[in-house]
Motif scaffolding. Structure first.
Motif, PDB file in Angstrom:
ATOM      1  N   PHE A 333       0.839  -1.203   0.000  1.00 31.76           N
ATOM      2  CA  PHE A 333       0.000   0.000   0.000  1.00 31.76           C
ATOM      3  C   PHE A 333       0.873   1.252   0.000  1.00 31.76           C
ATOM      4  CE2 PHE A 333      -1.995   3.512   2.213  1.00 31.76           C
ATOM      5  CZ  PHE A 333      -3.222   3.616   1.577  1.00 31.76           C
ATOM      6  N   CYS A 334       1.919   1.237   0.835  1.00 33.85           N
ATOM      7  CA  CYS A 334       2.803   2.406   0.937  1.00 33.85           C
ATOM      8  C   CYS A 334       3.521   2.666  -0.387  1.00 33.85           C
ATOM      9  CB  CYS A 334       3.819   2.211   2.060  1.00 33.85           C
ATOM     10  SG  CYS A 334       3.079   2.198   3.698  1.00 33.85           S
ATOM     11  N   VAL A 335       3.948   1.612  -1.056  1.00 33.61           N
ATOM     12  CA  VAL A 335       4.604   1.771  -2.358  1.00 33.61           C
ATOM     13  C   VAL A 335       3.646   2.399  -3.357  1.00 33.61           C
ATOM     14  CG1 VAL A 335       5.559   0.514  -4.337  1.00 33.61           C
ATOM     15  CG2 VAL A 335       6.275  -0.084  -2.024  1.00 33.61           C
ATOM     16  N   SER A 336       2.398   1.909  -3.359  1.00 30.37           N
ATOM     17  CA  SER A 336       1.391   2.454  -4.265  1.00 30.37           C
ATOM     18  C   SER A 336       1.098   3.921  -3.941  1.00 30.37           C
ATOM     19  CB  SER A 336       0.112   1.619  -4.160  1.00 30.37           C
ATOM     20  OG  SER A 336      -0.925   2.159  -4.943  1.00 30.37           O
ATOM     21  N   TYR A 337       0.993   4.222  -2.657  1.00 28.59           N
ATOM     22  CA  TYR A 337       0.717   5.600  -2.226  1.00 28.59           C
ATOM     23  C   TYR A 337       1.857   6.533  -2.615  1.00 28.59           C
ATOM     24  CZ  TYR A 337       0.216   9.520   1.038  1.00 28.59           C
ATOM     25  OH  TYR A 337       0.121  10.773   1.591  1.00 28.59           O
ATOM     26  N   LEU A 338       3.091   6.122  -2.361  1.00 28.25           N
ATOM     27  CA  LEU A 338       4.251   6.962  -2.694  1.00 28.25           C
ATOM     28  C   LEU A 338       4.423   7.095  -4.196  1.00 28.25           C
ATOM     29  CD1 LEU A 338       6.744   5.600  -0.012  1.00 28.25           C
ATOM     30  CD2 LEU A 338       5.643   7.841  -0.026  1.00 28.25           C
ATOM     31  N   SER A 339       4.069   6.062  -4.925  1.00 28.69           N
ATOM     32  CA  SER A 339       4.136   6.127  -6.384  1.00 28.69           C
ATOM     33  C   SER A 339       3.173   7.183  -6.913  1.00 28.69           C
ATOM     34  CB  SER A 339       3.799   4.758  -6.976  1.00 28.69           C
ATOM     35  OG  SER A 339       3.742   4.818  -8.380  1.00 28.69           O
ATOM     36  N   GLY A 340       1.990   7.246  -6.282  1.00 25.96           N
ATOM     37  CA  GLY A 340       1.015   8.267  -6.669  1.00 25.96           C
ATOM     38  C   GLY A 340       1.522   9.671  -6.398  1.00 25.96           C
ATOM     39  N   LEU A 341       2.212   9.839  -5.265  1.00 27.60           N
ATOM     40  CA  LEU A 341       2.788  11.149  -4.948  1.00 27.60           C
ATOM     41  C   LEU A 341       3.877  11.520  -5.955  1.00 27.60           C
ATOM     42  CD1 LEU A 341       3.197  10.949  -1.047  1.00 27.60           C
ATOM     43  CD2 LEU A 341       1.411  12.128  -2.327  1.00 27.60           C
ATOM     44  N   LYS A 342       4.683  10.537  -6.303  1.00 28.49           N
ATOM     45  CA  LYS A 342       5.787  10.794  -7.240  1.00 28.49           C
ATOM     46  C   LYS A 342       5.262  11.196  -8.603  1.00 28.49           C
ATOM     47  CE  LYS A 342      10.246   8.819  -8.533  1.00 28.49           C
ATOM     48  NZ  LYS A 342      11.114   7.616  -8.431  1.00 28.49           N
ATOM     49  N   SER A 343       4.153  10.552  -9.017  1.00 27.46           N
ATOM     50  CA  SER A 343       3.573  10.886 -10.325  1.00 27.46           C
ATOM     51  C   SER A 343       3.011  12.306 -10.336  1.00 27.46           C
ATOM     52  CB  SER A 343       2.471   9.881 -10.679  1.00 27.46           C
ATOM     53  OG  SER A 343       1.380   9.981  -9.772  1.00 27.46           O
ATOM     54  N   LYS A 344       2.638  12.808  -9.145  1.00 30.55           N
ATOM     55  CA  LYS A 344       2.136  14.190  -9.038  1.00 30.55           C
ATOM     56  C   LYS A 344       3.279  15.188  -8.847  1.00 30.55           C
ATOM     57  CE  LYS A 344      -2.170  12.641  -6.846  1.00 30.55           C
ATOM     58  NZ  LYS A 344      -2.955  12.640  -5.585  1.00 30.55           N
ATOM     59  N   GLN A 383      10.934  -2.291  -3.464  1.00 32.24           N
ATOM     60  CA  GLN A 383      10.371  -1.102  -4.110  1.00 32.24           C
ATOM     61  C   GLN A 383      10.277   0.072  -3.138  1.00 32.24           C
ATOM     62  OE1 GLN A 383       6.709  -2.137  -6.375  1.00 32.24           O
ATOM     63  NE2 GLN A 383       7.283  -4.258  -5.947  1.00 32.24           N
ATOM     64  N   LEU A 384      10.002  -0.239  -1.868  1.00 32.28           N
ATOM     65  CA  LEU A 384       9.889   0.832  -0.870  1.00 32.28           C
ATOM     66  C   LEU A 384      11.233   1.510  -0.643  1.00 32.28           C
ATOM     67  CD1 LEU A 384       7.958   2.288   1.033  1.00 32.28           C
ATOM     68  CD2 LEU A 384       8.486   0.590   2.790  1.00 32.28           C
ATOM     69  N   GLN A 385      12.319   0.768  -0.766  1.00 38.52           N
ATOM     70  CA  GLN A 385      13.650   1.340  -0.583  1.00 38.52           C
ATOM     71  C   GLN A 385      13.933   2.453  -1.590  1.00 38.52           C
ATOM     72  OE1 GLN A 385      16.020  -2.345  -0.813  1.00 38.52           O
ATOM     73  NE2 GLN A 385      16.794  -1.827   1.212  1.00 38.52           N
ATOM     74  N   GLU A 386      13.319   2.357  -2.749  1.00 39.68           N
ATOM     75  CA  GLU A 386      13.601   3.311  -3.825  1.00 39.68           C
ATOM     76  C   GLU A 386      13.174   4.734  -3.480  1.00 39.68           C
ATOM     77  OE1 GLU A 386      11.695   1.799  -7.289  1.00 39.68           O
ATOM     78  OE2 GLU A 386      12.755  -0.141  -7.248  1.00 39.68           O
ATOM     79  N   TYR A 387      12.324   4.879  -2.468  1.00 35.70           N
ATOM     80  CA  TYR A 387      11.826   6.218  -2.108  1.00 35.70           C
ATOM     81  C   TYR A 387      12.692   6.886  -1.042  1.00 35.70           C
ATOM     82  CZ  TYR A 387       7.851   4.971  -4.944  1.00 35.70           C
ATOM     83  OH  TYR A 387       7.071   4.606  -6.007  1.00 35.70           O
ATOM     84  N   LEU A 388      13.847   6.293  -0.774  1.00 37.16           N
ATOM     85  CA  LEU A 388      14.785   6.870   0.169  1.00 37.16           C
ATOM     86  C   LEU A 388      15.991   7.447  -0.558  1.00 37.16           C
ATOM     87  CD1 LEU A 388      14.812   4.060   2.898  1.00 37.16           C
ATOM     88  CD2 LEU A 388      13.642   6.267   3.037  1.00 37.16           C
ATOM     89  N   SER A 389      16.647   8.387   0.069  1.00 39.45           N
ATOM     90  CA  SER A 389      17.874   8.948  -0.483  1.00 39.45           C
ATOM     91  C   SER A 389      18.992   7.906  -0.393  1.00 39.45           C
ATOM     92  CB  SER A 389      18.279  10.204   0.287  1.00 39.45           C
ATOM     93  OG  SER A 389      18.627   9.857   1.628  1.00 39.45           O
TER      94      SER A 389
END
Length: 536
Positions: A333-344, A383-389
């Motif tokens: 769910f978190c990956v999907s949510y963060l992906s949506g933020l990234k697309s925006k 996939q969740l790791q990808e949203y970190l620096s």
């Protein structure tokens, strides 16, 4: 009676509108203490009058505020004397208090009524049960008083000029306990069971909370509701409470309310697992409603959303440790949510408060399972790791490596080795977002690579063929890391391959492994070729 006359004069001081709520409270407590003495005097019947006569007499007091304070005092003794059914006196008192609609004065008056009658409510096992009523009568009294007090408390917000809004909010917060006491008193009624709470108590309380349309009231009362009632009650009404959370005003910190409920039920499930019915799936109920709340609040802060998911993750690990699919569900769910933020093209998830929650989502399973092989089964984890620096990814990778070493986790399958090395990719090869090499501390770099080298010792399998494939996988990953890393990581791989040759030879000698000379020659040649190619 002179006592009632003097008491009326004293109570008249509470008619003032000049005091702040805090100062008014001090005055109220002084009056309260003196009225307690009056109550004792009246109960001892030194005045020679019946309580019914006094109850009627005080209703002729000139001003309404002294009249109602005296009525509550005499009414308390009236109930205690058993001259009249408790339910009738309580109903009379709570209705008469409607006569004071000034927010501050009305709140304190109703609080006084609640304090004077708290030990005189009809309840199971109470001396006032039977002729005096039953638990439903006691509940109705508290609910009506609670409803009226909440209305008065909310009304405080809308009195005075807009510029004083912050001051009024602070004053309201100082008085919130007066309203919350009603819920606490309700929870102390012995006669309320799960069925009554579900059918009579919770619906009426939630109706008042939702309909008051006030941010401060909704926030505080939902928190008190969760705190004061037993865990069994919350378990039976989880759907209703979570559905109500979705109806609260947008300014209410729903995250804090839901997290407190999750944490409380998680602790309850751990302490009393046998009390949770099999048909009740706490995790899926929370997961469903949390998703609805997030959908209903598109402006919810990113870190609040992630914080909710961290609590869900903790719930699944505490209550359903064997159900890895629940962990995967949260992280997915978190990956999907963060992906949506990234697309925006929003970067809110890069703020420190959000990053902290993402790290929690990644490290909580590490600390809980203490076995990296379990994490490899969580499909959304990489996939969740990808949203970190880069720096934060590296810290998580170090935690993963330490976990393997400290727990002695044997990585025995080629696909496990491949997945694990992909998880710690930040440590074993360059990344596009990494800092310049000149900015990296050489000692830190060496320490990290030595840890990776130690992982090679955790590659093992009794099947030489599988172990050889693991070494091939590791070599391919290490070579991609460049010269600076290879000088740390390839050497242990070479020695492990040579050790494998010795191991196969020993197994052949003691009969554990059956190989003819031709097969043994092929295996030995292949391994030595591996060593030669690695060195080259």
């Amino acid at each position: 009676m002179d006592a009632l006359k003097h008491a009326s004069n004293m109570i008249s001081e509470l008619r003032t509108s000049l005091l702040s709520p805090k100062t008014y409270y001090s005055l109220y407590m002084t009056v309260f203490d003196h009225l307690r003495h009056l109550e004792i005097y009246l109960y001892e019947e030194k005045h020679g009058k019946k309580m019914s006569e006094l109850y009627e007499l005080v209703q002729y007091a000139g001003n309404i505020l002294p009249r109602l304070y005296l009525l509550a005092t005499v009414g308390s003794v009236y109930i205690k004397s058993n001259e009249a059914p408790a339910k009738d006196v309580l109903r009379d008192l709570v209705e008469m208090c409607r006569g004071v609609q000034h927010p501050t004065r009305g709140l304190f008056l109703r609080n006084y009524l609640s304090e004077m009658t708290k030990d005189k409510l009809p309840d199971s096992g109470s001396p006032y049960e039977g002729k005096g009523g039953d638990v439903k009568d006691g509940l109705d009294f508290i609910l009506l008083n609670f409803t009226e007090m909440n209305k008065l408390w909310v009304r405080m917000q809308h009195q005075g000029p807009v510029r004083d809004k912050e001051r009024r909010e602070n004053e309201r917060l100082e008085l919130r306990i007066l309203v919350g006491k009603n819920l606490s008193r309700m929870s102390q009624l012995e006669g309320i069971d799960v069925a009554m709470y579900t059918e009579s108590v919770l619906p009426r309380v939630l109706e008042q909370i939702i309909n008051c349309k006030d941010r401060i009231a909704q926030q505080y009362l939902m928190e008190v509701l969760i705190q004061v009632f037993p865990d069994e009650f919350h378990l039976a009404t989880l759907e209703q409470v979570l559905a109500a959370c979705g109806q609260l005003l947008t300014g209410v910190d729903v995250k804090a309310i839901i997290v407190s409920l999750i944490d409380r039920l998680a602790q309850f499930a751990v302490k009393s697992p046998d009390t949770i019915p099999n048909e009740v799936d706490i995790f899926n109920t929370f997961f469903l409603h949390v998703g609805k709340v997030i959908d209903q609040r598109p402006n919810m802060e990113v870190h609040d959303v992630l914080s909710l998911e961290v609590s869900l993750l903790n719930l699944s690990l505490k209550c359903y440790p064997q159900k890895l699919e629940y962990v995967d569900k949260v992280i997915g769910f978190c990956v999907s949510y963060l992906s949506g933020l990234k697309s925006k093209e929003t970067t809110d998830y890069t703020k420190p408060v959000a990053v902290k929650q993402i790290v929690n989502l990644l490290t909580v399973p590490i600390d809980n399972y203490k076995n990296v092989l379990t994490l490899l089964k969580i499909s959304a984890y990489p996939q969740l790791q990808e949203y970190l620096s880069y720096t934060t990814r590296k810290k998580v990778s170090v935690d993963l490596v330490k976990n393997v070493i400290e727990n002695g986790t044997i990585i025995g399958e080629p696909d496990q080795a491949e997945k694990f090395l992909a998880l710690i990719q930040t440590l074993i090869e360059d990344s596009p977002d990494q800092p310049d090499r000149s900015d990296v501390d050489p000692e830190d770099f060496q320490e990290e690579q030595n840890m990776v080298a130690s992982v090679v010792n955790m590659f093992d399998n009794d099947d030489p063929g599988k172990l050889y494939k693991i070494y091939l996988t590791a070599r391919k990953a290490f070579i991609a890391g460049g010269q600076d890393r290879m000088k740390h990581t390839l050497f242990p791989l070479i020695f492990r391959a040579l050790r494998l040759v010795t191991k196969i030879k020993d197994q052949r000698s003691d009969g554990t492994l059956t190989l003819d000379d031709d097969d043994w020659g092929k295996i030995g040649k292949k391994l030595f070729q591996f060593v030669h190619d690695t060195i080259s």
